[in-house]
Write a protein that holds these residues in place. Sequence first.
Motif, PDB file in Angstrom:
ATOM      1  N   UNK A   6       0.867  -1.172   0.000  1.00 32.67           N
ATOM      2  CA  UNK A   6       0.000   0.000   0.000  1.00 32.67           C
ATOM      3  C   UNK A   6       0.905   1.224   0.000  1.00 32.67           C
ATOM      4  N   UNK A   7       0.643   2.170  -0.906  1.00 31.33           N
ATOM      5  CA  UNK A   7       1.462   3.379  -0.968  1.00 31.33           C
ATOM      6  C   UNK A   7       0.753   4.457  -1.777  1.00 31.33           C
ATOM      7  N   UNK A   8       1.388   5.611  -1.846  1.00 30.24           N
ATOM      8  CA  UNK A   8       0.831   6.770  -2.523  1.00 30.24           C
ATOM      9  C   UNK A   8       0.821   6.595  -4.042  1.00 30.24           C
ATOM     10  N   UNK A   9      -0.179   7.179  -4.666  1.00 32.57           N
ATOM     11  CA  UNK A   9      -0.219   7.256  -6.128  1.00 32.57           C
ATOM     12  C   UNK A   9       0.228   8.646  -6.591  1.00 32.57           C
ATOM     13  N   UNK A  39      -1.517   0.939 -10.463  1.00 31.95           N
ATOM     14  CA  UNK A  39      -1.419   2.253 -11.092  1.00 31.95           C
ATOM     15  C   UNK A  39      -0.009   2.542 -11.592  1.00 31.95           C
ATOM     16  N   UNK A  40       0.041   3.372 -12.627  1.00 31.63           N
ATOM     17  CA  UNK A  40       1.317   3.838 -13.163  1.00 31.63           C
ATOM     18  C   UNK A  40       1.709   5.174 -12.540  1.00 31.63           C
ATOM     19  N   UNK A  47       7.399   2.202  -7.935  1.00 31.53           N
ATOM     20  CA  UNK A  47       7.543   0.894  -7.313  1.00 31.53           C
ATOM     21  C   UNK A  47       7.481  -0.223  -8.363  1.00 31.53           C
ATOM     22  N   UNK A  48       6.474  -0.166  -9.226  1.00 34.93           N
ATOM     23  CA  UNK A  48       6.316  -1.193 -10.260  1.00 34.93           C
ATOM     24  C   UNK A  48       7.509  -1.200 -11.214  1.00 34.93           C
ATOM     25  N   UNK A  49       7.953  -0.023 -11.629  1.00 40.65           N
ATOM     26  CA  UNK A  49       9.125   0.057 -12.522  1.00 40.65           C
ATOM     27  C   UNK A  49      10.350  -0.579 -11.868  1.00 40.65           C
ATOM     28  N   UNK A  67      -9.064   3.088 -14.148  1.00 41.63           N
ATOM     29  CA  UNK A  67      -8.572   2.285 -15.281  1.00 41.63           C
ATOM     30  C   UNK A  67      -7.645   3.076 -16.196  1.00 41.63           C
ATOM     31  N   UNK A  68      -7.856   4.370 -16.298  1.00 36.52           N
ATOM     32  CA  UNK A  68      -7.021   5.208 -17.159  1.00 36.52           C
ATOM     33  C   UNK A  68      -5.589   5.343 -16.634  1.00 36.52           C
ATOM     34  N   UNK A  69      -5.345   4.906 -15.411  1.00 33.17           N
ATOM     35  CA  UNK A  69      -4.005   4.964 -14.830  1.00 33.17           C
ATOM     36  C   UNK A  69      -3.367   3.575 -14.720  1.00 33.17           C
ATOM     37  N   UNK A  70      -3.878   2.612 -15.452  1.00 32.49           N
ATOM     38  CA  UNK A  70      -3.374   1.244 -15.382  1.00 32.49           C
ATOM     39  C   UNK A  70      -1.908   1.180 -15.803  1.00 32.49           C
TER      40      UNK A  70
END
Length: 176
Positions: A6-9, A39-40, A47-49, A67-70
């Motif tokens: 869990x973290x900030x977007x 989210x991207x 984090x994902x990168x 969904x637009x930030x997938x």
Amino acid sequence: MNITVFCSAYSLDDRYSAPAAEFARLLGEGGHTLVWGGSNAGLMGLLADGVKAAGGKLVGILVELLAHKAYQGADELVMTRDLAERKAELLARADAVVVLVGGLGTLDEVTEVLELKKHNLHGKPVVVLDTEGFYDGLRTQLRRMDEEGFLPRPLAELITFADTPAEVFTHLAAAS
């Protein structure tokens, strides 16, 4: 291990993003799977990168309204109808939960996970990376709840705080 984070977007300055990037690198290099909000944007995208670059896997759990930030390039992307379903899916897929810096959504997620754990509805470790003392207030409040009898279980059974990304993994290893 499937580690739900869990973290900030939101994009944050280096004092918060650098420890998150280090955590991501350690997660990926450890061969773990990141389960996150999908989210991207902001810290979620960073984090994902980082996990992907370090060889880890990505499972995004995204709510339809975002969904637009997938994040493009996740190994798996699950779409949920609402935030409640998203939180349930994030916890269901977790072997452990880690909390990085975040806002109201992050606070909502961690308190729900703790409430469920308090009632023995899961036994997954919950570790907070307390970067720059960001969660000092939460830590103080939780201690007070524990000391004044508001928790039916000792606080140490519900949550652990870590000061560095490496310490998060030390706690996770000890809990397995």
